[in-house]
Design a protein around this motif. Structure first.
Motif, mmCIF file in Angstrom:
data_model
loop_
_atom_site.group_PDB
_atom_site.id
_atom_site.type_symbol
_atom_site.label_atom_id
_atom_site.label_comp_id
_atom_site.label_asym_id
_atom_site.label_seq_id
_atom_site.Cartn_x
_atom_site.Cartn_y
_atom_site.Cartn_z
ATOM 1 N N ASP A 233 0.804 -1.218 0.000
ATOM 2 C CA ASP A 233 0.000 0.000 0.000
ATOM 3 C C ASP A 233 0.839 1.272 0.000
ATOM 4 O O ASP A 233 0.497 2.255 -0.662
ATOM 5 N N ARG A 236 1.884 2.047 -3.406
ATOM 6 C CA ARG A 236 0.777 2.542 -4.231
ATOM 7 C C ARG A 236 0.553 4.036 -3.995
ATOM 8 O O ARG A 236 0.250 4.791 -4.917
ATOM 9 N N LEU A 239 3.137 5.887 -5.798
ATOM 10 C CA LEU A 239 2.851 5.837 -7.232
ATOM 11 C C LEU A 239 1.757 6.826 -7.614
ATOM 12 O O LEU A 239 1.878 7.558 -8.614
#
Length: 407
Positions: A233, A236, A239
């Motif tokens: 997570d 992410r 990102l």
């Protein structure tokens, strides 16, 4: 040798974060008989010469021994690790002393908090490297009040490769006997199972040999372990933030982008050596692969300069950590390294070496893929194999998205 290591620890203890001396040593052995032998051989020496308490646990209370407190399993562990076990809250437990030397079998290799200790010795090595990591996990835990933890392995012979060959011959024969006696129940051909056994033995042995030089993480062995998706997570979030800032640049970026970065100078990152991280994508319809590949349809793999695949796609967290370490916040290329790469490859004309590494990386991906695919079949009643036409089986199933050279 064992006595010398224990004596050194007792005479020159480490100091924990509270400034208290730490003389604790945890010794693991695979056999209850060996644990009893060590306890009897060290009891008088430890108590009289070094003035420390010693104990052993090997399962039930009848096989336990101690020079302090009761010989009950939980009592011994609490007296060895009173802070982690919160002994102060146990009214019936003694508080005037504690155990400094604990000898145990793998009955305590899982589920025990023994992080008062910072020094673990494997008196005899377990041939499954996962078990070694599980043992180390007793002291290498969150909440450890020590500045560092140390793992010492006793190896059975200087020529470990020769010893492993002998072990493999025995294990392979035992496994084949088992296959022969249960043939009627097997869903797979004996040849396929034999290949799986051989691959597993080779993989375990490679990891075992690595343990001579570095401490591995349990996730290094997760080819057959279901990954918790939530562990990714934080990547992410990184990102999403990057996409919002660089949306157009990412849209315009062609396939095959690559860069060259230096190896980290910090010795704590010694695992990251010269090599390449490849990012590939599986072509075509590959639905159903989500349980096999946590980053479906993308595959990350880190291969070292000598052709050793250190992390496969089953270990995305470690590879993403490498990207974060080597690339996060870097806005401009390392021009000197890029120039060196151009010289080595004749400006990209001679890519023989990197093509070879890519081929080995893809072979590792397909081997790991098949192992995880088969393991998924046996993971529960709902386990299924990915349809053959959607599996990642050879180089033609992939396209190269990007790659990072570590110099």
């Amino acid at each position: 040798k064992l006595k010398a290591l224990i004596a050194e620890k007792v005479k020159n203890p480490t100091t924990d974060k509270n400034g208290q001396p730490n003389r604790k040593v945890l010794v693991f052995t695979a056999f209850a008989d060996t644990a009893a032998y060590l306890y009897n051989a060290l009891k008088e020496w430890a108590t009289q010469e070094h003035n420390i308490h010693i104990a052993m646990v090997s399962g039930g209370d009848s096989g336990n021994k101690t020079t302090f407190g009761k010989n009950k399993f939980n009592d011994i562990l609490a007296n060895f690790s009173p802070i982690a076990k919160e002994r102060s809250k146990m009214k019936a437990m003694p508080k005037d002393d504690e155990i400094s030397l604990l000898i145990g079998t793998d009955c305590i290799s899982e589920g025990q908090n023994l992080q008062d200790c910072d020094y673990l010795i494997n008196y005899d090595i377990h041939w499954n490297p996962v078990r070694i990591i599980q043992r180390f996990g007793r002291i290498d835990r969150i909440g450890n009040i020590n500045h560092a933890v140390q793992l010492v392995n006793f190896w059975p012979t200087d020529d470990l490769n020769q010893y492993i060959k002998l072990k493999n011959r025995v294990e392979a024969r035992m496994a084949l006997v088992d296959i022969a006696t249960t043939q009627g129940d097997n869903l797979l051909a004996p040849e396929a199972i034999e290949d799986m056994i051989t691959d597993d033995l080779k993989y375990r042995d490679q990891q075992l040999l690595k343990l001579k030089d570095e401490v591995l993480d349990l996730e290094d062995f997760n080819e057959n372990v279901a990954l918790n998706e939530f562990t990714l997570d934080d990547f992410r979030i990184d990102l999403l933030n990057y996409i919002q800032t660089n949306k157009q640049a990412l849209k315009d970026a062609p396939y095959g982008l690559h860069t060259v970065v230096p190896t980290p100078s910090d010795p704590q990152y010694h695992i990251v050596t010269r090599g390449v991280v490849f990012c590939l994508r599986q072509k075509g319809d590959s639905t159903g692969n989500e349980k096999v590949n946590p980053l479906h349809p993308y595959f990350l793999v880190y291969i070292r300069e000598d052709g050793e695949v250190r992390f496969t796609f089953a270990q995305p967290k470690q590879i993403l950590e490498m990207y974060r370490l080597l690339c996060a916040g870097v806005q401009t290329p390392y021009n000197e390294l890029c120039d060196l790469f151009d010289v080595q490859t004749d400006n990209g004309i001679n890519m023989t070496h990197y093509n070879g590494l890519l081929a080995k990386a893809i072979n590792a991906i397909t081997r790991t893929y098949q192992k995880r695919n088969i393991h998924n079949l046996f993971s529960g009643r709902g386990g299924k194999l990915v349809k053959r036409q959607k599996q990642a089986r050879n180089a033609t199933d992939f396209e190269l998205i990007t790659w990072m050279v570590i110099q």
